[in-house]
Design a protein around this motif. Sequence first.
Motif, PDB file in Angstrom:
ATOM      1  N   GLN B 169      45.826  -2.000  18.103  1.00 53.32           N
ATOM      2  CA  GLN B 169      46.146  -3.075  17.477  1.00 53.32           C
ATOM      3  C   GLN B 169      46.049  -3.737  16.351  1.00 53.32           C
ATOM      4  O   GLN B 169      45.513  -4.554  15.647  1.00 53.32           O
ATOM      5  CB  GLN B 169      45.793  -4.277  18.538  1.00 53.32           C
ATOM      6  N   MET B 170      45.042  -2.668  15.431  1.00 53.80           N
ATOM      7  CA  MET B 170      44.701  -2.574  14.186  1.00 53.80           C
ATOM      8  C   MET B 170      45.688  -3.071  12.972  1.00 53.80           C
ATOM      9  O   MET B 170      46.789  -3.393  12.933  1.00 53.80           O
ATOM     10  CB  MET B 170      43.961  -1.687  13.130  1.00 53.80           C
ATOM     11  N   TYR B 200      36.114  -2.286   4.011  1.00 50.09           N
ATOM     12  CA  TYR B 200      35.420  -1.751   4.950  1.00 50.09           C
ATOM     13  C   TYR B 200      35.590  -3.218   5.100  1.00 50.09           C
ATOM     14  O   TYR B 200      36.042  -2.694   6.881  1.00 50.09           O
ATOM     15  CB  TYR B 200      33.922  -2.149   4.299  1.00 50.09           C
ATOM     16  N   ASN B 201      35.760  -4.062   5.305  1.00 51.78           N
ATOM     17  CA  ASN B 201      35.691  -5.140   6.625  1.00 51.78           C
ATOM     18  C   ASN B 201      36.884  -5.664   7.267  1.00 51.78           C
ATOM     19  O   ASN B 201      36.927  -5.190   8.653  1.00 51.78           O
ATOM     20  CB  ASN B 201      35.016  -6.527   6.161  1.00 51.78           C
ATOM     21  N   LYS B 202      37.730  -4.998   6.537  1.00 56.07           N
ATOM     22  CA  LYS B 202      39.270  -6.047   7.567  1.00 56.07           C
ATOM     23  C   LYS B 202      40.049  -4.349   7.575  1.00 56.07           C
ATOM     24  O   LYS B 202      40.697  -4.221   8.759  1.00 56.07           O
ATOM     25  CB  LYS B 202      39.913  -6.494   6.026  1.00 56.07           C
ATOM     26  N   GLY B 203      39.563  -3.455   7.252  1.00 59.49           N
ATOM     27  CA  GLY B 203      40.735  -2.092   7.269  1.00 59.49           C
ATOM     28  C   GLY B 203      39.631  -0.962   8.606  1.00 59.49           C
ATOM     29  O   GLY B 203      39.800   0.238   8.642  1.00 59.49           O
ATOM     30  N   PHE B 204      38.321  -1.212   7.972  1.00 56.18           N
ATOM     31  CA  PHE B 204      37.245  -0.551   8.152  1.00 56.18           C
ATOM     32  C   PHE B 204      37.407   0.700   7.867  1.00 56.18           C
ATOM     33  O   PHE B 204      37.934   2.495   7.695  1.00 56.18           O
ATOM     34  CB  PHE B 204      37.498  -0.376  10.262  1.00 56.18           C
ATOM     35  N   VAL B 273      42.782   3.434  14.787  1.00 56.69           N
ATOM     36  CA  VAL B 273      42.028   3.542  12.904  1.00 56.69           C
ATOM     37  C   VAL B 273      41.412   4.946  13.622  1.00 56.69           C
ATOM     38  O   VAL B 273      40.734   4.751  14.142  1.00 56.69           O
ATOM     39  CB  VAL B 273      40.423   2.171  13.054  1.00 56.69           C
ATOM     40  N   PRO B 274      41.926   6.036  13.076  1.00 58.93           N
ATOM     41  CA  PRO B 274      41.230   7.345  13.142  1.00 58.93           C
ATOM     42  C   PRO B 274      40.011   7.217  12.273  1.00 58.93           C
ATOM     43  O   PRO B 274      39.871   7.239  10.309  1.00 58.93           O
ATOM     44  CB  PRO B 274      41.821   7.973  12.460  1.00 58.93           C
ATOM     45  N   LYS B 275      38.407   7.890  12.603  1.00 62.94           N
ATOM     46  CA  LYS B 275      37.724   7.925  11.473  1.00 62.94           C
ATOM     47  C   LYS B 275      37.175   9.328  12.252  1.00 62.94           C
ATOM     48  O   LYS B 275      37.482   9.978  12.782  1.00 62.94           O
ATOM     49  CB  LYS B 275      36.214   7.096  11.854  1.00 62.94           C
ATOM     50  N   THR B 276      36.367   9.622  11.278  1.00 65.63           N
ATOM     51  CA  THR B 276      36.379  11.656  11.020  1.00 65.63           C
ATOM     52  C   THR B 276      35.417  11.380  12.569  1.00 65.63           C
ATOM     53  O   THR B 276      34.785  11.274  12.630  1.00 65.63           O
ATOM     54  CB  THR B 276      34.574  11.718  10.048  1.00 65.63           C
ATOM     55  N   GLY B 277      35.470  12.608  12.973  1.00 70.28           N
ATOM     56  CA  GLY B 277      34.289  13.568  14.722  1.00 70.28           C
ATOM     57  C   GLY B 277      34.324  14.504  13.996  1.00 70.28           C
ATOM     58  O   GLY B 277      33.740  15.428  15.028  1.00 70.28           O
ATOM     59  N   PHE B 278      33.631  14.623  13.290  1.00 71.60           N
ATOM     60  CA  PHE B 278      32.740  15.938  12.013  1.00 71.60           C
ATOM     61  C   PHE B 278      31.232  15.551  13.316  1.00 71.60           C
ATOM     62  O   PHE B 278      31.588  17.460  13.835  1.00 71.60           O
ATOM     63  CB  PHE B 278      32.014  15.724  10.757  1.00 71.60           C
ATOM     64  N   LYS B 279      31.252  14.724  14.040  1.00 71.66           N
ATOM     65  CA  LYS B 279      29.903  15.308  15.247  1.00 71.66           C
ATOM     66  C   LYS B 279      29.904  15.995  16.314  1.00 71.66           C
ATOM     67  O   LYS B 279      29.700  16.411  17.538  1.00 71.66           O
ATOM     68  CB  LYS B 279      28.925  13.648  15.063  1.00 71.66           C
ATOM     69  N   PHE B 280      31.777  15.766  16.479  1.00 67.33           N
ATOM     70  CA  PHE B 280      32.362  16.061  18.145  1.00 67.33           C
ATOM     71  C   PHE B 280      33.010  17.298  17.594  1.00 67.33           C
ATOM     72  O   PHE B 280      33.597  18.091  18.086  1.00 67.33           O
ATOM     73  CB  PHE B 280      32.629  15.170  17.968  1.00 67.33           C
ATOM     74  N   GLY B 281      32.855  17.881  16.088  1.00 67.42           N
ATOM     75  CA  GLY B 281      33.454  18.804  15.970  1.00 67.42           C
ATOM     76  C   GLY B 281      34.913  18.670  15.788  1.00 67.42           C
ATOM     77  O   GLY B 281      35.763  20.211  15.685  1.00 67.42           O
ATOM     78  N   GLU B 291      37.413  -5.125  15.386  1.00 64.23           N
ATOM     79  CA  GLU B 291      37.703  -6.581  14.912  1.00 64.23           C
ATOM     80  C   GLU B 291      36.113  -6.375  13.611  1.00 64.23           C
ATOM     81  O   GLU B 291      36.818  -7.544  12.627  1.00 64.23           O
ATOM     82  CB  GLU B 291      36.753  -7.136  15.859  1.00 64.23           C
ATOM     83  N   SER B 292      35.344  -5.694  14.349  1.00 66.69           N
ATOM     84  CA  SER B 292      34.173  -5.506  12.863  1.00 66.69           C
ATOM     85  C   SER B 292      33.259  -4.411  13.066  1.00 66.69           C
ATOM     86  O   SER B 292      33.273  -4.448  14.034  1.00 66.69           O
ATOM     87  CB  SER B 292      33.710  -7.052  12.661  1.00 66.69           C
ATOM     88  N   PRO B 293      33.014  -4.201  11.483  1.00 65.72           N
ATOM     89  CA  PRO B 293      32.547  -2.372  11.632  1.00 65.72           C
ATOM     90  C   PRO B 293      31.101  -3.299  11.751  1.00 65.72           C
ATOM     91  O   PRO B 293      30.605  -2.180  12.665  1.00 65.72           O
ATOM     92  CB  PRO B 293      32.134  -2.756   9.814  1.00 65.72           C
ATOM     93  N   LYS B 294      30.781  -4.681  12.393  1.00 69.07           N
ATOM     94  CA  LYS B 294      29.156  -4.840  12.834  1.00 69.07           C
ATOM     95  C   LYS B 294      29.494  -4.971  14.651  1.00 69.07           C
ATOM     96  O   LYS B 294      28.507  -4.512  14.911  1.00 69.07           O
ATOM     97  CB  LYS B 294      28.974  -6.264  12.520  1.00 69.07           C
ATOM     98  N   LYS B 295      30.970  -4.654  14.924  1.00 73.20           N
ATOM     99  CA  LYS B 295      31.317  -3.933  16.626  1.00 73.20           C
ATOM    100  C   LYS B 295      32.470  -3.344  17.226  1.00 73.20           C
ATOM    101  O   LYS B 295      33.170  -3.553  16.806  1.00 73.20           O
ATOM    102  CB  LYS B 295      31.804  -5.549  17.044  1.00 73.20           C
ATOM    103  N   ILE B 296      31.486  -2.238  16.494  1.00 74.07           N
ATOM    104  CA  ILE B 296      32.275  -1.379  16.323  1.00 74.07           C
ATOM    105  C   ILE B 296      32.560  -0.749  18.642  1.00 74.07           C
ATOM    106  O   ILE B 296      31.128  -0.705  19.257  1.00 74.07           O
ATOM    107  CB  ILE B 296      32.012   0.358  16.334  1.00 74.07           C
TER     108      ILE B 296
END
Lengths: 351, 351
Positions: B169-170, B200-204, B273-281, B291-296
């Motif tokens: 829904q982004m 950052y805030n509107k598109g993450f 919204v794809p973000k890196t999955g590095f920590k999960f390999g 909705e907001s980077p403060k509420k992921i």
Amino acid sequence: MIARLLEDKVELDKDAIDILYNTGYFGRPRGNVLELSLVEAAYLLYREKISITMDSESLSFPEFFKIASMRHRYFELKYIVYKDLKERGFYVQPSVADFRVYPRGGHPGKTPARSYVYVRSERSSVSITELMKSLNTVSNVRKQMILAIVDEESDITFYEVKKISISGQMEQFNDNLNAESSLLEDRVIVWDKKASSDLYNKGFYGKPLDEDRLQLSLIESAYLLEKNLIQIKDRERDKVLDSDYFFNKASEIEPEFSIKYHVYRDMREKGLVPKTGFKFGTHFRLYIDIESPKKIPHSEYLVHAISENHIFILPIMSRAIRLANSVRKRMVFALNYNGNYEYIDIGRVKM
Amino acid sequence: MIARLLEDKVELDKDAIDILYNTGYFGRPRGNVLELSLVEAAYLLYREKISITMDSESLSFPEFFKIASMRHRYFELKYIVYKDLKERGFYVQPSVADFRVYPRGGHPGKTPARSYVYVRSERSSVSITELMKSLNTVSNVRKQMILAIVDEESDITFYEVKKISISGQMEQFNDNLNAESSLLEDRVIVWDKKASSDLYNKGFYGKPLDEDRLQLSLIESAYLLEKNLIQIKDRERDKVLDSDYFFNKASEIEPEFSIKYHVYRDMREKGLVPKTGFKFGTHFRLYIDIESPKKIPHSEYLVHAISENHIFILPIMSRAIRLANSVRKRMVFALNYNGNYEYIDIGRVKM
């Protein structure tokens, strides 16, 4: 305070020693001047504690950052890690490892540094040789070795790297069962009921095919054959296979057989019980002791056997560790290094 | 009952149809005889329901097992899986996939089969082409596709393979910020405060370097550049970089860039919204909406981009899935297959 950008450092006049070094342990006093690394300088520029000039012209933060990024490989990564550590209250000094970090409450002159931090991009790879060298250096001065890996979105994951020694309480299995078994396509089946039961119940070898027969993995079979505990025949003509032939055959079936086998043997000789770690994507899960196959304890370690030439691809290493930790296990990489078996535990840490 | 071993099957006289087929759905009636596959025959021999002769000589279980193992590739693996399914009360029939399995309570003639089961050794590898073909076949007849992977200690893990479609829904980000940014070693920094905040805030997009500046990954930068949303300069001469140049440069830095990028773009275009999955390999963790980077929110999917030529190494696939499941996520492999983006969800199932 005005700082001058020189080749790969930034220099300030004597009064900076009092203000920046004596109170915040930034930089290193060199006679009448204070030298800052490019990373320290960028941080102090961002904090507006200093301004920086090049050829008498003042540089903005972006200007300085771009220049520093060209002069110092992985400058951005190091800056990200440095800033993160500083903002969480640590004293940090540049060093042969990228940074020396002091314990909470400690600082240069008061306490020794606690950790040596090596900064890497998730895109770079790290050879086990390089890792062992750093680990030996760091261990010799009794510090903690930390790998700080920065991912493509600039998130940092800290890993502690350390050598561990593990031993178990499983007794060696000494009966010569001489039980007949056959090598099928890529596993061995023990046909004898008594031998199947003894191997499984007393040594936790294999897995029952049914009430009467036991399946052994190639690794287990090679070990039991080398110890003269079983007899393996081929499926076609019931020809008895010797240890060398079996070893070569297993290496054809499984290219990593030799690397895995030597680590397996070392662990068995130390009284440990390694079983396959397939479900966890590693070579082995490891038990300290198994009293009975009916009462299998939690296995605390996942062990992956690697060669002396191994190169860690960092996202793959990250995945292995994350997975191990998510099932309350430690991730251990095992190798024969200069003739000794070394067990290297790599785990995430909060700094 | 006496069964005769022929080339790659076992045959019984007519009376077996009543006893074995009509009550247990073993084998396939062919005119006046009942044909069993080698796997079915081994199971019935183990259960002592039949005896098997070859050239009028009776075969013991080990004798039959060794012969079958030579005549039928991966016979042991198939036997292990067949026996496991039978013992848990399923009706199982040989098929083009290794087995057709009926739902609990169902059997041939009463209900359609529910799953097609493909048996593989953890040591074999599976190409995505092979997987897509099987998946298409199985989907066309509306069955469930199951991969049964047998590890070296003969433990079985069942995976369900299915296509999924995901959308988010982004909202698309349409302001042309034209904000100045620089490509440093392997990431981009946006220097402008307003643009940094909007991205950052509107598109993450990205991650703040500090209050004023944003770091973007190569993937994010390429996408924003292609959409004409940002301007990227080189760090040396502040030369504006065009989309093609940037794409090539990024591909030099990261060999998998192109494969990752096209999947990234497809997901962004679908409102995800794809973000890196590095920590999960993996390449990406995926959000349906932020909705907001403060509420992921919790990310439900890990996505790994693969090429049309990808070969799954099964222990590595197993690790990826296990890790995803351990953090309550689905593991999805994404690829461009015959011009369409396909998202293949592979997850462990209990049979």
